[in-house]
Write an enzyme that holds these catalytic residues in place. Structure first.
Site, PDB file in Angstrom:
ATOM      1  N   GLY A 101      29.459 -87.547 -19.881  1.00  0.00           N
ATOM      2  CA  GLY A 101      28.803 -87.723 -21.169  1.00  0.00           C
ATOM      3  C   GLY A 101      29.739 -87.479 -22.336  1.00  0.00           C
ATOM      4  CD  GLU A 152      23.877 -80.416 -13.142  1.00  0.00           C
ATOM      5  OE1 GLU A 152      22.689 -80.772 -13.213  1.00  0.00           O
ATOM      6  OE2 GLU A 152      24.796 -80.995 -13.746  1.00  0.00           O
ATOM      7  CB  CYS A 192      19.808 -83.012 -14.535  1.00  0.00           C
ATOM      8  SG  CYS A 192      18.545 -84.217 -14.967  1.00  0.00           S
ATOM      9  CD  GLU A 215      18.611 -86.248 -18.223  1.00  0.00           C
ATOM     10  OE1 GLU A 215      19.147 -85.147 -17.951  1.00  0.00           O
ATOM     11  OE2 GLU A 215      18.245 -87.059 -17.372  1.00  0.00           O
ATOM     12  N   GLY A 251      23.693 -88.634 -16.635  1.00  0.00           N
ATOM     13  CA  GLY A 251      24.720 -88.254 -15.675  1.00  0.00           C
ATOM     14  C   GLY A 251      25.287 -86.898 -16.021  1.00  0.00           C
ATOM     15  CB  SER A 252      28.320 -85.198 -14.859  1.00  0.00           C
ATOM     16  OG  SER A 252      29.403 -85.987 -15.345  1.00  0.00           O
ATOM     17  CB  THR A 253      27.888 -81.983 -19.145  1.00  0.00           C
ATOM     18  OG1 THR A 253      26.488 -81.655 -19.108  1.00  0.00           O
ATOM     19  CG2 THR A 253      28.448 -81.542 -20.486  1.00  0.00           C
ATOM     20  CD  GLU A 254      33.338 -81.711 -18.130  1.00  0.00           C
ATOM     21  OE1 GLU A 254      34.367 -82.204 -18.646  1.00  0.00           O
ATOM     22  OE2 GLU A 254      32.757 -80.723 -18.599  1.00  0.00           O
ATOM     23  CE  LYS A 300      28.049 -97.965 -14.208  1.00  0.00           C
ATOM     24  NZ  LYS A 300      27.969 -97.835 -12.725  1.00  0.00           N
TER      25      LYS A 300
END
Length: 453
Positions: A210, A354, A261, A227, A205-208, A152
């Site tokens: 993730g 970030e 990132c 990641e 993608g973003s930590t949130e 995706k």
């Protein structure tokens, strides 16, 4: 409809129908049915098909680079370099099917062996900042290990992923081995994560986001590779080659318009050379060529969207300590100038969060201990650099900095043949190099009794 927009011109490139949950289910089913066929191919045959795909990608490198440049706003030179890495990644992992080695373990009463078995259907969710490059980091090792995949791409940048699916079929990969679904994360991505037939999710993608994927994957005990975000530090010591460090610093932050990132967006400089470093940094920042991605000389393009530009700008409010700022075009397109804030405390919002845009902060430090403390004072731990002529210091600091990928007197982070991934909230697992294959296989142990009777 999904409108795919050129961020440099705001022109609509394509309109695509977003995949529904049912269409995601259909893609997973195709991958599930294809899995035994792909898994059971002789390793040499699987390797041959991956090499053919690498060759097909190589033949289309220029066309893919131009598509990526238009879709993501990348300078054409950067897009070409990324497409070369895509080819190199598939070429590298084409050698893996015949090298998925097991072990023999000495035991009493028989022979004990291990095998590396593929997991099954893998869901791959990739971001918009390096669309096909990051997709290749996941697709190539997943297929090499014998899995089938549903990819995706980000709905903002799906065009090269769709072309990859087409090229895979042309290269002879069996139907259903590589499937692409285009749609928003809350529909297509969420369905992949919760689907009981998907054995693993690999996400960048973003930590949130993730965190949400990790929580949702728990329902079916899915394997996950994440990641995620970064707030990487570049540590510049007084004994460093300051001219070289200052000349390299801008592209370590502003490459891909800071939408990276791995961006070294926290520049930590020893206080005794702080002013000298800043004087060297300014011309390097102001000379950056920001403009039309089609121009061969352009070094930085636009941000991905108007909404993202607004978010980046929020970190440079009226009272922000702007030390220097480059140029950016006016008019249509989501432009933002390369900006340096200094001096900044590591407690400031711009140093903690970030930004994912062309904004760097410069933070002074007094000694090695403080440099390490500041570098580690973050929830992230993805990348970073150490600038010094002292080899012992470089190794000492490298061991103490809590990050997954470090460079000494360099700002590079990613190579096809070496592992890439983060500490702390920058993620779980490793991509690239031989280590990626560990995350697309399970270890099976088999004991064969040899004693008589």
């Amino acid at each position: 409809m999904i409108e795919v927009i050129n961020p440099a011109t705001e022109e609509v490139l394509e309109r695509l129908e977003p995949a529904s949950r049912e269409e995601v289910d259909a893609a997973v089913e195709r991958a599930r049915e294809a899995f035994p066929v792909w898994r059971d191919l002789p390793p040499a045959d699987r390797a041959r098909l991956l090499r053919r795909l690498a060759e097909a990608l190589d033949d289309e490198r220029e066309a893919l680079a131009r598509t990526e440049s238009e879709n993501a706003g990348k300078p054409i030179a950067s897009a070409r370099a990324e497409m070369q890495m895509v080819v190199d990644t598939f070429d590298y992992y084409a050698g893996a099917p015949e090298r998925l080695l097991g072990e023999t373990i000495p035991v009493a009463g028989g022979v004990d062996v291990t095998f590396r078995e593929p997991l099954g259907v893998i869901g791959l969710i990739v971001p918009w900042n390096f669309p096909l490059q990051i997709a290749s980091w996941k697709v190539a090792p997943a297929l090499a290990a014998g899995n089938t995949v549903v990819l995706k791409p980000a709905e903002l940048t799906p065009l090269t992923a769709l072309r990859l699916e087409h090229l895979a079929r042309e290269a002879g990969l069996p139907e259903g081995v590589l499937n692409v679904v285009v749609g928003p994360g809350e529909v297509a991505g969420a369905r992949l994560v919760e689907h009981p037939a998907v054995a693993k999710i690999a996400f960048t993608g973003s930590t949130e986001v993730g965190k949400k994927i990790m929580a949702a994957a728990a329902g079916t005990i899915k394997r996950v590779t994440l990641e995620l975000g970064g707030k990487s530090a570049s540590l510049v010591f007084a004994d460093a080659d300051l001219k070289r460090a200052a000349a390299a610093a801008p592209m370590a932050v502003f490459d891909n318009a800071g939408q990276d990132c791995c961006a070294r967006s926290r520049i930590l400089v020893e206080r005794s050379v702080f002013e000298e470093f800043m004087s060297l940094l300014e011309p390097a920042v102001k000379s950056l060529r920001v403009g039309d991605p089609r121009d061969e000389a352009t070094q930085m393009g636009p941000l991905i969207s108007a909404a993202h530009r607004e978010r980046v700008a929020s970190y440079v409010s009226g009272d922000a300590p702007v030390a220097m700022r480059g140029e950016a075009p006016d008019g249509r397109g989501f432009w933002y100038p390369p900006t340096v804030l200094a001096p900044v405390s590591n407690e400031d919002r711009a140093a903690r969060e970030e930004i994912f845009g062309p904004v760097a902060v410069v933070i002074p430090f007094d000694d090695e201990a403080e440099a390490v403390r500041l570098a580690n004072d973050t929830i992230y731990g993805l990348s970073g650099s150490i600038w010094t002529r002292d080899v012992a210091r470089a190794l000492r600091v490298a061991r103490r900095v809590e990050t997954g990928t470090l460079s000494v007197n360099s700002n590079t982070s990613v190579r096809v043949s070496t592992p890439f991934g983060g500490f702390k909230q920058s993620g779980i697992g490793r991509e690239l190099g031989p280590h990626a294959l560990d995350h697309y296989t399970e270890v099976k142990n088999v004991f064969v009794a040899t004693e008589e009777g």
